[in-house]
Design an enzyme around this catalytic site. Structure first.
Site, PDB file in Angstrom:
ATOM      1  N   HIS A 128       0.808  -1.230   0.000  1.00  0.00           N
ATOM      2  CA  HIS A 128       0.000   0.000   0.000  1.00  0.00           C
ATOM      3  C   HIS A 128       0.839   1.276   0.000  1.00  0.00           C
ATOM      4  O   HIS A 128       0.316   2.355  -0.225  1.00  0.00           O
ATOM      5  CB  HIS A 128      -0.943   0.005   1.209  1.00  0.00           C
ATOM      6  CG  HIS A 128      -2.038  -1.014   1.098  1.00  0.00           C
ATOM      7  ND1 HIS A 128      -3.311  -0.688   0.691  1.00  0.00           N
ATOM      8  CD2 HIS A 128      -2.048  -2.352   1.297  1.00  0.00           C
ATOM      9  CE1 HIS A 128      -4.069  -1.772   0.669  1.00  0.00           C
ATOM     10  NE2 HIS A 128      -3.316  -2.805   1.037  1.00  0.00           N
ATOM     11  N   ASP A 162       3.783   9.408  -0.700  1.00  0.00           N
ATOM     12  CA  ASP A 162       2.575   8.641  -0.347  1.00  0.00           C
ATOM     13  C   ASP A 162       2.381   7.541  -1.375  1.00  0.00           C
ATOM     14  O   ASP A 162       2.592   7.765  -2.571  1.00  0.00           O
ATOM     15  CB  ASP A 162       1.347   9.577  -0.371  1.00  0.00           C
ATOM     16  CG  ASP A 162       0.361   9.287   0.751  1.00  0.00           C
ATOM     17  OD1 ASP A 162       0.257   8.113   1.141  1.00  0.00           O
ATOM     18  OD2 ASP A 162      -0.303  10.231   1.224  1.00  0.00           O
TER      19      ASP A 162
HETATM   20  P1  ADQ Z   1      -2.969   6.086   4.721  1.00  0.00           P
HETATM   21  O1  ADQ Z   1      -1.549   6.487   4.973  1.00  0.00           O
HETATM   22  O2  ADQ Z   1      -3.787   5.884   5.927  1.00  0.00           O
HETATM   23  O3  ADQ Z   1      -3.062   4.797   3.799  1.00  0.00           O
HETATM   24  P2  ADQ Z   1      -4.767   7.579   2.808  1.00  0.00           P
HETATM   25  O4  ADQ Z   1      -4.689   6.863   1.534  1.00  0.00           O
HETATM   26  O5  ADQ Z   1      -4.842   9.058   2.647  1.00  0.00           O
HETATM   27  O6  ADQ Z   1      -3.545   7.294   3.777  1.00  0.00           O
HETATM   28  O7  ADQ Z   1      -6.047   7.097   3.559  1.00  0.00           O
HETATM   29  C1  ADQ Z   1      -6.439   7.676   4.768  1.00  0.00           C
HETATM   30  C2  ADQ Z   1      -7.915   7.394   5.009  1.00  0.00           C
HETATM   31  O8  ADQ Z   1      -8.228   7.796   6.332  1.00  0.00           O
HETATM   32  C3  ADQ Z   1      -8.810   8.176   4.056  1.00  0.00           C
HETATM   33  O9  ADQ Z   1      -9.859   7.346   3.648  1.00  0.00           O
HETATM   34  C4  ADQ Z   1      -9.310   9.324   4.923  1.00  0.00           C
HETATM   35  O10 ADQ Z   1     -10.598   9.773   4.608  1.00  0.00           O
HETATM   36  C5  ADQ Z   1      -9.312   8.704   6.305  1.00  0.00           C
HETATM   37  N1  ADQ Z   1      -9.117   9.765   7.295  1.00  0.00           N
HETATM   38  C6  ADQ Z   1      -8.070  10.592   7.422  1.00  0.00           C
HETATM   39  N2  ADQ Z   1      -8.296  11.473   8.408  1.00  0.00           N
HETATM   40  C7  ADQ Z   1      -9.503  11.206   8.921  1.00  0.00           C
HETATM   41  C8  ADQ Z   1     -10.323  11.772   9.965  1.00  0.00           C
HETATM   42  N3  ADQ Z   1      -9.932  12.801  10.695  1.00  0.00           N
HETATM   43  N4  ADQ Z   1     -11.503  11.221  10.199  1.00  0.00           N
HETATM   44  C9  ADQ Z   1     -11.922  10.156   9.460  1.00  0.00           C
HETATM   45  N5  ADQ Z   1     -11.226   9.594   8.484  1.00  0.00           N
HETATM   46  C10 ADQ Z   1     -10.033  10.098   8.214  1.00  0.00           C
HETATM   47  C11 ADQ Z   1      -2.125   3.907   3.195  1.00  0.00           C
HETATM   48  C12 ADQ Z   1      -1.076   4.545   2.302  1.00  0.00           C
HETATM   49  C13 ADQ Z   1      -1.732   5.371   1.217  1.00  0.00           C
HETATM   50  C14 ADQ Z   1      -2.723   4.508   0.428  1.00  0.00           C
HETATM   51  C15 ADQ Z   1      -3.659   3.755   1.356  1.00  0.00           C
HETATM   52  C16 ADQ Z   1      -4.506   2.729   0.603  1.00  0.00           C
HETATM   53  O11 ADQ Z   1      -0.175   5.339   3.076  1.00  0.00           O
HETATM   54  O12 ADQ Z   1      -0.755   5.922   0.348  1.00  0.00           O
HETATM   55  O13 ADQ Z   1      -3.477   5.330  -0.422  1.00  0.00           O
HETATM   56  O14 ADQ Z   1      -2.934   3.055   2.349  1.00  0.00           O
HETATM   57  O15 ADQ Z   1      -3.721   1.849  -0.112  1.00  0.00           O
END
Ligand code: ADQ
Length: 535
Positions: free
Chosen positions: A157, A366
């Site tokens: 991921h 990311d």
């Molecule tokens: P993450 O590093 O967790 O994932 P991301 O892809 O942005 O990063 O996903 C975060 C999720 O958490 C999003 O769905 C977002 O809406 C949710 N989120 C963030 N802040 C929040 C809040 N305050 N309240 C509720 N929800 C919140 C890892 C990798 C990424 C990759 C994903 C999926 O680091 O690069 O995209 O896995 O493979």
């Protein structure tokens, strides 16, 4: 019919009432498991005094959940130590933050060995096994050592760095060679796939033939599968949330009044570039004083991994920077930056995104970044906001119509904020339509079915039915994105995406008088305590 076995660091068991973000990966995996019948195996998220010596799967419908407790020592070494203080910074190109400890590495290998030992008795000969993420890299090698011959896939991921960076990790050659125990390795981008293959060639002398790589008895296919979101559900959530003007939206953004809103949403993690983003917003206000008083930045950043010292330091630093900028630039009736550290429901987040004229997604590195896709999915097609996106997010490989920036360049990000706020509606709509078409054509259903088809060899044959039926073509015009890389685009044969603008919906929005920047409505949507991913 084959059975699907998913293995991930954390398992979200519905009957335990774990409050996870509805939507996202957990829901996609669960729906794939429900379609095919299967088993979800991994850490329970809790610790116990004694290591689990066996697992007792709990069956719900046609999915069984099997979870293992870790000891506190294992949580420290496998999870907080090697996974999050060595692999996470290393994979995000942050060698200076990478803290390698031999006993943590031993703990990491030990947990993977124990997972393999506990999983083997649960396996059936025709099972297809899908392992997720950097916590479990050596798991397939451990399963093979125990005689497992099933098809085993892995999805990574987060980014995979070049051999020069990865090679700095002690035992990197041993660890990388365990990747060749997989039949299929999925990466977020072609760059990540090339880096892994390059690492296998450089560190293990593997032989490469296009996407195929061989360093032992098995040939491994390494291919990009850019992950997506459930675009349609998220769009609906955003429309409903803004109509209802849920309480968190009212309470958090209400005081902004008619001011414009710039939004950032991230786990509090140094890879997300939150401190640099706050500085860039301060720079924007200094360079363009005419915007002072009429725009605010809302940064939603729930803390994660607070047990890791680097995260506690980031928490302190972001408070300090926001406080300093607010003191220097604020007025008695205007606070430029608001940092909110709680998790919100999907519905509240969708509403925030739709209200914001600018989505600021500026990670230093990311794997993909789902927030960029959520921001686009949530927009009002008639009056969409503008996405400012880091070139170092995997999402930038697909989303070239965003304003692409270098997050290390504060001035460039500041100028992009200005450009976004001044962008004419026609250009905003044009960019939005292409971005929406891209994310709708490669949504989470597409991702799961495409990965599983490749893993089972069912790309041509129909050994495993795709978890979601292909979307109907709708005659939407989707032109290829200017900067989109062919390598990370959805499969060429995918039918055209549903058009972003559905006339009925647009009319509804207009009829409801949805206006950006006015937040004076009510209703209640409860924040989820731990809705961000448990990474
Ligand atoms: P993450 O590093 O967790 O994932 P991301 O892809 O942005 O990063 O996903 C975060 C999720 O958490 C999003 O769905 C977002 O809406 C949710 N989120 C963030 N802040 C929040 C809040 N305050 N309240 C509720 N929800 C919140 C890892 C990798 C990424 C990759 C994903 C999926 O680091 O690069 O995209 O896995 O493979």
């Amino acid at each position: 019919m084959m059975r699907l076995v998913v293995v991930s660091n954390r398992v979200t068991m519905p009957e335990r009432g774990e409050k996870v973000a509805a939507g996202g990966l957990a829901v996609a995996l669960r729906s794939a498991l429900e379609k095919h019948g299967g088993l979800w195996f991994g850490w329970s998220g809790t610790t116990s005094a004694e290591p689990s010596s066996r697992v007792e799967p709990v069956r719900l419908g046609n999915v069984s959940y099997a979870v293992v407790d870790l000891t506190e020592a294992e949580r420290q070494s496998y999870y907080l130590g090697f996974s999050n203080r060595a692999l996470w910074p290393l994979m995000h190109y942050r060698l200076g933050l990478t803290d390698f400890d031999r006993s943590d590495y031993a703990g990491y290998l030990g947990v993977n060995r124990r997972f393999a030992k506990l999983l083997v008795p649960q396996l059936k000969p025709d099972d297809v096994i899908w392992i997720h993420d950097y916590h479990l890299i050596p798991l397939a090698a451990e399963l093979r050592r125990r005689g497992v011959t099933n098809r085993i896939g892995y999805f990574h991921h987060i980014p995979w760095p070049s051999a020069e960076v990865f090679g700095a990790l002690p035992f990197s050659a041993t660890l990388i060679s365990t990747m060749t125990a997989y039949d299929l390795v999925g990466m977020q981008t072609q760059t990540d796939a090339d880096n892994l293959i390059g690492g296998l060639v450089a560190l293990r002398g593997a032989h490469r033939d296009g996407e195929r790589v061989k360093a032992g008895p098995r040939e491994t296919v390494v291919r990009p599968f850019p992950i997506g979101i459930d675009v349609e559900s998220f769009r609906k959530l955003a429309v409903a949330s803004v109509r209802a003007a849920t309480q968190p939206i009212r309470a958090t953004t209400g005081p902004l009044g008619g001011r414009k809103l710039v939004i950032g949403v991230d786990r509090l993690d140094y890879s997300k570039g939150i401190v640099q983003r706050l500085e860039a917003f301060g720079q924007f206000l200094r360079s363009h004083p005419e915007h002072r008083g009429n725009v605010g930045l809302l940064q939603i950043a729930p803390p994660s991994r607070s047990d890791v010292p680097e995260y506690a330091e980031l928490d302190r630093q972001s408070d300090e920077v926001a406080g300093r900028l607010n003191a220097a630039l604020g007025e008695f009736d205007w606070t430029p930056i608001r940092v909110v550290k709680k998790a919100y429901s999907r519905s509240a987040l969708a509403g925030f995104y739709r209200r914001a004229q600018v989505g600021l997604v500026t990670p230093m590195r990311d794997g993909m970044n789902l927030v960029a896709k959520e921001y686009i999915a949530a927009q009002n097609p008639e009056d969409p906001g503008v996405l400012v996106l880091s070139r170092f997010a995997g999402a930038a490989h697909q989303m070239g119509e965003a304003l692409i920036v270098n997050p290390y360049d504060t001035h460039e990000v500041a100028e992009a904020i200005r450009t976004a706020l001044a962008m004419p509606q026609s250009e905003r709509v044009r960019r939005f339509e292409r971005l929406y078409a891209t994310i709708a054509a490669s949504d989470i259903g597409w991702w799961t079915s495409r990965y599983l088809a490749a893993l089972t060899g069912a790309e041509a044959a129909d050994k495993l039915a795709p978890p979601e039926p292909p979307r109907k073509a709708s005659g939407a015009t989707r032109k290829p994105a200017a900067r989109q890389r062919a390598t990370t685009r959805p499969a060429a044969k995918k039918p055209a995406a549903k058009t972003a603008i559905q006339p009925a919906q647009a009319a509804n929005d207009a009829a409801l008088g949805e206006k950006r920047g006015s937040f004076g409505q009510r209703a209640g949507s409860k924040p989820l305590p731990n809705a961000a991913s448990p990474r």
